[in-house]
Design an enzyme around this catalytic site. Structure first.
Site, mmCIF file in Angstrom:
data_model
loop_
_atom_site.group_PDB
_atom_site.id
_atom_site.type_symbol
_atom_site.label_atom_id
_atom_site.label_comp_id
_atom_site.label_asym_id
_atom_site.label_seq_id
_atom_site.Cartn_x
_atom_site.Cartn_y
_atom_site.Cartn_z
ATOM 1 N N ARG A 1 6.878 71.662 5.591
ATOM 2 C CA ARG A 1 8.241 71.994 5.135
ATOM 3 C C ARG A 1 8.279 73.292 4.336
ATOM 4 O O ARG A 1 9.282 74.002 4.364
ATOM 5 C CB ARG A 1 8.790 70.852 4.290
ATOM 6 N N LYS B 1 13.498 50.135 14.232
ATOM 7 C CA LYS B 1 14.699 49.295 14.236
ATOM 8 C C LYS B 1 15.885 49.923 14.949
ATOM 9 O O LYS B 1 16.073 51.133 14.902
ATOM 10 C CB LYS B 1 15.109 49.013 12.795
ATOM 11 N N GLY C 1 10.731 61.978 11.270
ATOM 12 C CA GLY C 1 9.412 62.093 10.641
ATOM 13 C C GLY C 1 8.285 61.569 11.499
ATOM 14 O O GLY C 1 7.260 62.225 11.646
ATOM 15 N N GLY D 1 16.691 62.312 8.977
ATOM 16 C CA GLY D 1 18.033 61.736 8.772
ATOM 17 C C GLY D 1 19.125 62.731 9.137
ATOM 18 O O GLY D 1 20.110 62.384 9.792
HETATM 19 P P1 AMP Z 1 11.446 54.746 12.536
HETATM 20 O O1 AMP Z 1 11.242 55.135 11.101
HETATM 21 O O2 AMP Z 1 12.623 53.849 12.746
HETATM 22 O O3 AMP Z 1 11.439 55.945 13.467
HETATM 23 O O4 AMP Z 1 10.198 53.845 12.935
HETATM 24 C C1 AMP Z 1 8.891 54.332 12.974
HETATM 25 C C2 AMP Z 1 7.958 53.169 12.906
HETATM 26 O O5 AMP Z 1 8.211 52.301 13.992
HETATM 27 C C3 AMP Z 1 6.501 53.536 13.000
HETATM 28 O O6 AMP Z 1 5.877 53.247 11.782
HETATM 29 C C4 AMP Z 1 5.959 52.639 14.115
HETATM 30 O O7 AMP Z 1 4.734 52.026 13.807
HETATM 31 C C5 AMP Z 1 7.032 51.576 14.218
HETATM 32 N N1 AMP Z 1 7.026 50.899 15.512
HETATM 33 C C6 AMP Z 1 7.087 51.459 16.736
HETATM 34 N N2 AMP Z 1 6.979 50.522 17.688
HETATM 35 C C7 AMP Z 1 6.847 49.335 17.066
HETATM 36 C C8 AMP Z 1 6.666 47.996 17.523
HETATM 37 N N3 AMP Z 1 6.618 47.705 18.813
HETATM 38 N N4 AMP Z 1 6.561 47.021 16.591
HETATM 39 C C9 AMP Z 1 6.609 47.320 15.276
HETATM 40 N N5 AMP Z 1 6.763 48.562 14.794
HETATM 41 C C10 AMP Z 1 6.881 49.559 15.670
#
Ligand code: AMP
Length: 396
Positions: A39, A201, A354, A377
């Site tokens: 950054r 999520k 990220g 974000g």
């Molecule tokens: P986000 O911050 O929403 O982009 O989520 C990123 C996180 O999603 C990372 O730490 C990944 O390990 C997690 N992730 C990706 N696929 C899965 C999965 N199938 N089950 C649990 N966590 C996951």
């Protein structure tokens, strides 16, 4: 979007308040040192151009979430030390970001010199966008420059409030580059336009999925969120990540989007949520009740690769699996590779968020993309079609 950039304004001899996003990761224990300076480096072209043109440069940033309380752990002192290594210019560090002493320091610095302010969030008024605090920041300068794209979705005093008290305002090069790329994919994307959305999520990304479905030809879904969609289709998903309160919404999205929403045909499943667990690849119709979905499968990779290869514009946010565990990083790394190939073949590729950026760095493919956004974000909210307060504040 009509805003000036630093190329449109005169900064010579002026005190320029440069808002940056130096919210860098630090070591967990003292002495705190920077573990990734991406950054900071992303803003150096703006810093150098302003210094070359004789600006008296006052740099301000937030770091972490100190919740309005000065805390050693969130001090910008490690950033100050790092900047001393990166720049040849004379740099001073102010122990605060407002007040008589800081004003005296701001008056003292000469053209081509830098004053780095202490963490803006040591004052609760920053996040409250307090007008009196914004005015105190404005007292330090004649010109305001915003290069903090990563914070542009926040209506904070150093981003929004301050612009009411400074007459000359402009975007730095990083801000301009982010807005050009992200703005371009929203307003005039070359078609076919494909989005790939992953991550843990659905809840944080449902709005961006809905918005992208209106603009893109296909939205490919991977990551933890895919299992909520599979559940919405009535499939067994074992012990995979699921957001029970989002199943109805996922159903509605599937019904509305039809085949424009693409779900993986197979998935890697593990017996436990750890890298050393037993794992195998199965069809999404054959997930056993006590296994956990951890990545997209081989066929899904080919399926996504084909969609990516056809596309002329590709936006990617969020990993395809638990990429922090090497055994479950394949889907994410293969998508990164497919994007690198698409870029080489002439497509425009934009990566934000990220974790997808971390995966790109891990694979050494970051410089093979058209644009890697520094704002997770902020880039998501921008792609949702929202007007970012930090961008609106720069409008002439
Ligand atoms: P986000 O911050 O929403 O982009 O989520 C990123 C996180 O999603 C990372 O730490 C990944 O390990 C997690 N992730 C990706 N696929 C899965 C999965 N199938 N089950 C649990 N966590 C996951």
């Amino acid at each position: 979007m009509t805003y000036k950039t630093i190329d449109d304004i005169d900064v010579s001899g002026k005190r320029v308040f440069l808002r940056v996003d130096f919210n860098v990761p630090l070591t967990k224990e003292a002495p705190y040192t920077i573990t990734d300076d991406t950054r900071i480096r992303a803003t150096l072209p703006t810093v150098k151009a302003l210094l070359d043109r004789g600006a008296r440069l006052i740099i301000a940033s937030h770091l972490g979430r100190p919740k309005g309380v000065p805390t050693e752990k969130y001090s910008l002192l490690p950033v100050f030390k790092h900047l001393q290594e990166l720049l040849t210019a004379q740099i001073r560090f102010a122990g605060d970001c407002v007040g008589a002493e800081v004003e005296a320091l701001a008056n003292l610095i000469k053209p081509g010199e830098v004053l780095l302010l202490e963490n803006l969030r040591f004052h609760p008024e920053e996040e409250k966008n307090d007008p009196a605090f914004a005015q105190s920041l404005a007292k330090l300068c004649e010109v305001y420059v915003d290069d903090a794209f990563g914070a542009a979705h926040r209506a904070h005093a150093s981003i929004e409030g301050i612009t009411h008290f400074v007459s000359v305002k402009a975007a730095g090069y990083l801000m301009d580059k982010e807005l050009k790329y992200l703005g371009g994919v929203l307003s005039s994307p070359a078609k076919p336009f494909v989005a790939i959305i992953g991550g843990a999520k659905i809840s944080g990304k449902i709005d961006v999925i809905e918005s992208l479905l209106q603009r893109t030809d296909k939205v490919l879904i991977g990551g933890g969120m895919m299992y909520t969609f599979l559940k919405a289709q009535g499939k067994e998903i074992g012990k995979s990540l699921v957001e029970a309160d989002k199943i109805e919404m996922a159903k509605a999205l599937l019904a509305k989007a039809g085949d424009r929403l693409v779900l993986p045909v197979d998935t890697v499943i593990a017996s436990e949520f750890k890298n050393e667990a037993e794992y195998k690849t199965v069809s999404v119709d054959a997930i056993p009740a006590d296994w956990i979905g951890v990545d997209i499968g081989r066929e899904a990779i080919s399926q996504f690769r084909a969609e990516i290869a056809r596309a002329k514009t590709i936006v990617w946010n969020g990993p395809m699996g638990v990429f922090e565990m090497p055994n479950f990083a394949t889907g994410t790394l293969e998508v990164a590779r497919a994007l690198a190939d698409a870029t080489a073949a002439g497509a425009t590729t934009v990566v934000g968020g990220g974790d997808s950026v971390a995966a790109l760095e891990q694979s050494g493919l970051a410089d093979k993309m058209s644009h890697v956004s520094t704002g997770g974000g902020a880039s998501l909210e921008f792609l949702e079609g929202k007007v970012l307060p930090g961008v609106k504040a720069l409008e002439a």
